[in-house]
Scaffold this motif. Structure first.
Motif, PDB file in Angstrom:
ATOM      1  N   ILE A  37       0.852  -1.197   0.000  1.00  0.00           N
ATOM      2  CA  ILE A  37       0.000   0.000   0.000  1.00  0.00           C
ATOM      3  C   ILE A  37       0.886   1.244   0.000  1.00  0.00           C
ATOM      4  N   GLN A  38       1.946   1.204   0.787  1.00  0.00           N
ATOM      5  CA  GLN A  38       2.889   2.329   0.825  1.00  0.00           C
ATOM      6  C   GLN A  38       3.534   2.550  -0.535  1.00  0.00           C
ATOM      7  N   ALA A  39       3.883   1.477  -1.228  1.00  0.00           N
ATOM      8  CA  ALA A  39       4.483   1.608  -2.561  1.00  0.00           C
ATOM      9  C   ALA A  39       3.514   2.287  -3.517  1.00  0.00           C
ATOM     10  N   CYS A  40       2.247   1.876  -3.485  1.00  0.00           N
ATOM     11  CA  CYS A  40       1.231   2.526  -4.314  1.00  0.00           C
ATOM     12  C   CYS A  40       1.172   4.016  -4.012  1.00  0.00           C
ATOM     13  N   ALA A  41       1.125   4.356  -2.721  1.00  0.00           N
ATOM     14  CA  ALA A  41       1.028   5.767  -2.325  1.00  0.00           C
ATOM     15  C   ALA A  41       2.226   6.567  -2.816  1.00  0.00           C
ATOM     16  N   LEU A  42       3.421   6.000  -2.687  1.00  0.00           N
ATOM     17  CA  LEU A  42       4.625   6.729  -3.088  1.00  0.00           C
ATOM     18  C   LEU A  42       4.701   6.928  -4.597  1.00  0.00           C
ATOM     19  N   VAL A  43       4.388   5.884  -5.355  1.00  0.00           N
ATOM     20  CA  VAL A  43       4.436   5.992  -6.821  1.00  0.00           C
ATOM     21  C   VAL A  43       3.466   7.068  -7.303  1.00  0.00           C
ATOM     22  N   HIS A  44       2.246   7.045  -6.763  1.00  0.00           N
ATOM     23  CA  HIS A  44       1.240   8.024  -7.170  1.00  0.00           C
ATOM     24  C   HIS A  44       1.554   9.415  -6.625  1.00  0.00           C
ATOM     25  N   ASP A  45       2.060   9.483  -5.387  1.00  0.00           N
ATOM     26  CA  ASP A  45       2.400  10.772  -4.778  1.00  0.00           C
ATOM     27  C   ASP A  45       3.508  11.467  -5.568  1.00  0.00           C
ATOM     28  N   ASP A  46       4.514  10.698  -5.964  1.00  0.00           N
ATOM     29  CA  ASP A  46       5.605  11.272  -6.754  1.00  0.00           C
ATOM     30  C   ASP A  46       5.092  11.813  -8.085  1.00  0.00           C
ATOM     31  N   LEU A  47       4.153  11.114  -8.675  1.00  0.00           N
ATOM     32  CA  LEU A  47       3.568  11.575  -9.937  1.00  0.00           C
ATOM     33  C   LEU A  47       2.784  12.865  -9.726  1.00  0.00           C
ATOM     34  N   ALA A 104     -10.464   0.470   5.957  1.00  0.00           N
ATOM     35  CA  ALA A 104     -10.549   1.880   6.341  1.00  0.00           C
ATOM     36  C   ALA A 104      -9.252   2.609   6.034  1.00  0.00           C
ATOM     37  N   MET A 105      -8.142   1.946   6.276  1.00  0.00           N
ATOM     38  CA  MET A 105      -6.830   2.546   6.044  1.00  0.00           C
ATOM     39  C   MET A 105      -6.622   2.891   4.566  1.00  0.00           C
ATOM     40  N   ARG A 106      -7.006   1.995   3.686  1.00  0.00           N
ATOM     41  CA  ARG A 106      -6.839   2.268   2.258  1.00  0.00           C
ATOM     42  C   ARG A 106      -7.643   3.491   1.845  1.00  0.00           C
ATOM     43  N   SER A 107      -8.899   3.551   2.299  1.00  0.00           N
ATOM     44  CA  SER A 107      -9.757   4.688   1.931  1.00  0.00           C
ATOM     45  C   SER A 107      -9.220   5.990   2.515  1.00  0.00           C
ATOM     46  N   GLU A 108      -8.787   5.949   3.772  1.00  0.00           N
ATOM     47  CA  GLU A 108      -8.264   7.156   4.422  1.00  0.00           C
ATOM     48  C   GLU A 108      -6.990   7.648   3.756  1.00  0.00           C
ATOM     49  N   MET A 109      -6.136   6.722   3.358  1.00  0.00           N
ATOM     50  CA  MET A 109      -4.903   7.118   2.681  1.00  0.00           C
ATOM     51  C   MET A 109      -5.197   7.853   1.375  1.00  0.00           C
ATOM     52  N   LEU A 146      -7.119  15.367  -0.215  1.00  0.00           N
ATOM     53  CA  LEU A 146      -7.131  16.587   0.586  1.00  0.00           C
ATOM     54  C   LEU A 146      -5.816  17.342   0.458  1.00  0.00           C
ATOM     55  N   ASP A 147      -4.724  16.607   0.328  1.00  0.00           N
ATOM     56  CA  ASP A 147      -3.412  17.235   0.177  1.00  0.00           C
ATOM     57  C   ASP A 147      -3.364  18.075  -1.100  1.00  0.00           C
ATOM     58  N   ILE A 148      -3.755  17.489  -2.230  1.00  0.00           N
ATOM     59  CA  ILE A 148      -3.684  18.250  -3.488  1.00  0.00           C
ATOM     60  C   ILE A 148      -4.735  19.354  -3.518  1.00  0.00           C
ATOM     61  N   LEU A 149      -5.895  19.098  -2.871  1.00  0.00           N
ATOM     62  CA  LEU A 149      -6.937  20.130  -2.823  1.00  0.00           C
ATOM     63  C   LEU A 149      -6.454  21.340  -2.026  1.00  0.00           C
ATOM     64  N   THR A 150      -5.805  21.088  -0.902  1.00  0.00           N
ATOM     65  CA  THR A 150      -5.278  22.175  -0.073  1.00  0.00           C
ATOM     66  C   THR A 150      -4.266  23.010  -0.847  1.00  0.00           C
ATOM     67  N   GLN A 151      -3.450  22.340  -1.661  1.00  0.00           N
ATOM     68  CA  GLN A 151      -2.449  23.074  -2.449  1.00  0.00           C
ATOM     69  C   GLN A 151      -3.105  23.974  -3.487  1.00  0.00           C
ATOM     70  N   ALA A 209      -3.571  22.062   7.421  1.00  0.00           N
ATOM     71  CA  ALA A 209      -2.328  21.284   7.381  1.00  0.00           C
ATOM     72  C   ALA A 209      -2.409  20.083   8.319  1.00  0.00           C
ATOM     73  N   LEU A 210      -2.955  20.295   9.506  1.00  0.00           N
ATOM     74  CA  LEU A 210      -3.078  19.203  10.470  1.00  0.00           C
ATOM     75  C   LEU A 210      -4.105  18.169  10.025  1.00  0.00           C
ATOM     76  N   ARG A 211      -5.173  18.619   9.358  1.00  0.00           N
ATOM     77  CA  ARG A 211      -6.177  17.683   8.854  1.00  0.00           C
ATOM     78  C   ARG A 211      -5.555  16.749   7.819  1.00  0.00           C
ATOM     79  N   VAL A 212      -4.738  17.290   6.928  1.00  0.00           N
ATOM     80  CA  VAL A 212      -4.066  16.468   5.928  1.00  0.00           C
ATOM     81  C   VAL A 212      -3.096  15.506   6.603  1.00  0.00           C
TER      82      VAL A 212
END
Length: 356
Positions: free
Chosen positions: A85-95, A167-172, A178-183, A193-196
């Motif tokens: 799951i972390q690998a998925c998040a990192l690959v997509h986050d970097d993109l 729940a963890m997958r959905s929250e991640m 929310l991170d990209i929306l905040t930006q 910032a704390l919510r993200v």
């Protein structure tokens, strides 16, 4: 010769478990075409390249703290799926962040963009790199489910632990949004910032893995609640440390370019407090740097100075310390089997005081 137990070296056992599992997956899928085999090789190399394996480690000590046995390879397989799951998040986050480097090497979308260019294929290299990263990240997420549900843990325990897992997958993913929306909204408030930090990092880095491990061991509600309280605070503190490293970290240690969070325009708590406390001139310096891909070393150094002089850095450090203290209080009040309490306390310190 003494063979190390899982307790003695969780990270090493996670690495071995991942290596064996990924080799089996490669063998199954690579028979389709050589081109697919090459792509999967790149994904597996990315997954196995470094990483602190902090999520399965927290999950393991949740298992042990709730009375789980120290020799449980099936449970280790289940919690090792967290790394996929972390690998998925990192690959997509970097993109999404258009990051060029991860763990000292080119990111996945950059690697496949360069491959397209080298081969002289049709279309745009960047779009091919983007598509490849999306699909390979999705494969990692699919493999995570396969590893968890096919771990060999008894079906009733897997069924119970599927609640925090899902729940963890959905929250991640929600936290990523929310991170990209905040930006893009330019929300500069500390609360945003704390919510993200809470949704994007805390839940799937510490809180849910602990809940998952404890649930696999059949923990009662009280133990799970105390572990979740501990995990939520340590998870936010972990992200706040990451935010500091994103601006002040040493590239040789972090494996990412200096000031990368500034280039990506991240509205972290550090940035939010800097904008609040730096005065008009200082805030102008920070805003000038946020989201700029052409940042110079001088730009980064000026922003660092503003964040220090405004007191934002000290404020974030205080928040990390406060969160660590409240987390330790929750941990102390949990009735855990030893040595889990001591190991979780050590992990909390390592997560919040690290330099990479």
């Amino acid at each position: 010769m003494h063979q190390a137990t899982i307790d003695e070296s969780v990270r090493a056992h996670v690495e071995q478990t991942l290596t064996e599992y990924l080799a089996a997956k490669q063998s199954t899928m690579a028979s389709l075409t050589q081109e697919l085999a090459d792509a999967l090789d790149a994904l597996v190399e990315f997954i196995l390249r470094g990483g602190k394996r902090i999520r399965p480690t927290f999950a393991w000590w949740g298992w042990r703290g709730a009375g789980g046995e120290p020799d449980a390879p099936a449970v280790l397989r289940a919690v090792s799926g967290l790394e996929l799951i972390q690998a998925c998040a990192l690959v997509h986050d970097d993109l999404m962040d258009d990051s060029a480097v991860r763990r000292g090497s080119p990111t996945v979308h950059v690697t496949f963009g360069r491959l397209h260019q080298q081969q002289g294929w049709l279309g745009e290299p960047e779009r091919f790199g983007m598509a490849a990263a999306i699909l390979l990240g999705d494969i990692a997420l699919a493999w995570a489910d396969d590893m968890f549900y096919g771990s060999g843990v008894a079906a009733p325990r897997i069924a119970a632990a599927s609640e925090p897992w899902q729940a963890m997958r959905s929250e991640m993913l929600a936290g990523q949004y929310l991170d990209i929306l905040t930006q893009v909204q330019g929300d500069e408030s500390p609360s945003a910032a704390l919510r993200v930090a809470r949704m994007k990092t805390a839940a799937y880095t510490v809180e849910r893995p602990l809940q998952m491990g404890a649930t696999l061991a059949g923990a009662d509600t009280e133990v799970i609640e105390r572990l979740r309280e501990f995990g939520a605070d340590i998870g936010v503190a972990f992200q706040l440390r990451d935010d500091l490293l994103g601006v002040f970290g040493d590239t040789e240690v972090t494996g990412k370019p200096a000031g990368d969070d500034l280039r990506e325009g991240k509205r972290t708590l550090l940035v939010a407090l800097g904008l609040q406390q730096a005065g008009e001139a200082g805030a102008a310096v920070i805003r000038h740097c946020l989201g700029r891909q052409d940042l110079t070393a001088q730009d980064i150094e000026r922003t660092r100075s503003v964040l220090i002089e405004s007191g934002a850095v000290d404020a974030v450090e205080r928040r990390i310390e406060e969160l660590t203290q409240t987390a330790m209080h929750a941990l102390d009040s949990a009735d855990l089997a030893e040595p889990a309490g001591d190991r979780l306390a050590e992990l909390a310190v390592a997560a919040t005081r690290r330099n990479h």
